[in-house]
Design a protein around this motif. Structure first.
Motif, mmCIF file in Angstrom:
data_model
loop_
_atom_site.group_PDB
_atom_site.id
_atom_site.type_symbol
_atom_site.label_atom_id
_atom_site.label_comp_id
_atom_site.label_asym_id
_atom_site.label_seq_id
_atom_site.Cartn_x
_atom_site.Cartn_y
_atom_site.Cartn_z
ATOM 1 N N VAL A 115 -42.803 37.575 -17.791
ATOM 2 C CA VAL A 115 -44.162 37.982 -19.204
ATOM 3 C C VAL A 115 -44.421 36.921 -20.017
ATOM 4 O O VAL A 115 -43.759 36.857 -20.440
ATOM 5 N N ALA A 116 -45.726 35.856 -19.892
ATOM 6 C CA ALA A 116 -46.174 34.986 -21.050
ATOM 7 C C ALA A 116 -46.194 35.926 -22.366
ATOM 8 O O ALA A 116 -46.240 36.812 -22.347
ATOM 9 N N GLY A 117 -46.155 34.616 -23.726
ATOM 10 C CA GLY A 117 -45.767 35.646 -24.739
ATOM 11 C C GLY A 117 -46.893 36.324 -25.247
ATOM 12 O O GLY A 117 -46.943 37.592 -25.697
ATOM 13 N N PRO A 118 -47.790 35.950 -25.191
ATOM 14 C CA PRO A 118 -49.459 36.891 -25.116
ATOM 15 C C PRO A 118 -49.463 37.440 -25.153
ATOM 16 O O PRO A 118 -50.361 38.757 -24.467
ATOM 17 N N ALA A 119 -48.936 38.532 -23.130
ATOM 18 C CA ALA A 119 -48.758 39.080 -22.542
ATOM 19 C C ALA A 119 -47.962 40.158 -22.599
ATOM 20 O O ALA A 119 -48.460 41.657 -21.735
ATOM 21 N N LYS A 120 -46.804 40.131 -23.321
ATOM 22 C CA LYS A 120 -45.687 41.070 -23.614
ATOM 23 C C LYS A 120 -45.747 42.193 -24.263
ATOM 24 O O LYS A 120 -45.481 43.254 -23.449
#
Ligand code: GLV
Ligand code: MG
Length: 337
Positions: free
Chosen positions: A60-65
């Motif tokens: 999961v990418a940082g901005p989607a966490k």
């Protein structure tokens, strides 16, 4: 009977029974599912894997966490997983997310969750910390304390060095899970392909020491040992080769990342039919020959092999794995027995 009027010892007994059940479940295939993808979560629900884990960490990418937490909660609450065991991988303690992950996911959907997968574990204190946070969140959510298991992931040299302390850090620990990608990066292994041997290291298995250390620690403490991912998801032969190596060592299962790896994983980590038949035959023959009616003999021939108590133990392992996978003795096997 409600939890608050039950004695604390009966709650603890129930937790121990629950953890023993979670430890004994099959984990031939452990499906990794990015928590940020509603579509992949929906697809994952129908796949015939033994365990599915919804990932809040490296897939999961940082901005989607943060948003991924709600997807995961919704997926747990709506249920419908074919997998017998459903787990969430929280972020590691060196991030700002771990406590929030646990609070959100367990607080809102803990009743639908079997365990948390804790990545990048380097010391026992990280498992203790998760155990303590889990206990608080379970209490405040009105859940029985101690029901949610912990699956620590060993992903670097320090974690491997501390593996026995990690394995025994909490009664919640169910498995020890290898994280090959992070591990290879941590030790500086010269390869970019996860699951394959590094160029220049042939013949031999560059992972043998790591895999055996995880396996021996798991067995020393009554836990399952789970191998990590094979990233070339379209290379089914390569997946089978890698899975067969860890299955041969004694690992209980391996991660799968793609539907194409599921059948192969379930097959490779189940005993072959003739192995299962033989194990059941050994158990029946040995039980009879060691009984008074069978002459109370401790060493007995089975075909051209001599059996003793250690043979029975080996047969029990194969038999238990086969039964957990739903196997029964084939008509050929019963004819041979
Ligand atoms: C999995 O987390 C890996 O690092 O291989
Ligand atoms: Mg990793």
């Amino acid at each position: 009977m409600t939890d608050h009027i039950r004695s604390s010892s009966s709650v603890a007994d129930d937790a121990a029974t629950r953890i023993a059940d979670l430890r004994s479940r099959p984990r031939r295939t452990v499906l990794a599912v990015p928590g940020s993808s509603v579509k992949m979560i929906a697809k994952a629900k129908g796949l015939p894997v033994d365990e599915a884990f919804l990932d809040l960490e490296d897939a999961v990418a940082g901005p989607a966490k943060i948003e991924a937490r709600s997807n995961v909660v919704d997926a747990l609450v709506s249920g419908g997983f074919t997998a017998q065991t459903v787990v969430v991988r929280v972020n590691a303690w060196n991030t700002e997310y771990t406590v929030g992950d646990v609070t959100e996911v367990v607080g809102r959907a803990g009743a639908h969750l079997d365990a948390l997968l804790l990545p990048k574990v380097r010391s026992a204190s990280e498992v203790v910390a998760l155990d303590l946070v889990l206990s608080q969140v379970e209490k405040s959510a009105g859940l029985p304390v101690g029901y949610i298991g912990i699956e620590p992931q060993i992903e670097d040299a320090l974690g491997l060095t501390n593996i026995n302390e990690i394995a025994t850090a909490s009664p919640r620990v169910l498995t020890l899970v290898f994280g090959p990608a992070d591990f290879m990066a941590s030790i500086g292994m010269r390869t970019l392909t996860v699951g394959e041997q590094p160029d220049g290291y042939a013949p031999g298995d560059a992972y043998h020491h790591v895999l055996m250390s995880i396996l021996v620690a798991a067995r020393a403490h009554g836990l399952q040992a789970i191998d990590g991912p094979f990233l070339k998801v379209r290379d089914e032969e390569g997946f089978r080769r890698a899975a067969a190596r860890t299955a041969a060592l004694g690992f209980d299962g391996k991660w799968v990342l793609h539907p194409a790896q599921v059948d192969a994983g379930n097959e490779v980590f189940s005993p072959r039919q003739e192995e299962f038949d033989k194990a059941e035959g050994i158990l029946a023959t040995y039980a009879h020959s060691t009984s008074v009616e069978g002459g109370a003999r401790g060493a007995v021939m089975f075909g051209d092999e001599m059996l003793d108590e250690a043979s029975r133990k080996m047969a029990l392992v194969v038999s238990a794995r086969g039964r957990a996978a739903g196997m029964t003795v084939s008509s050929q096997g019963s004819a041979d027995a």
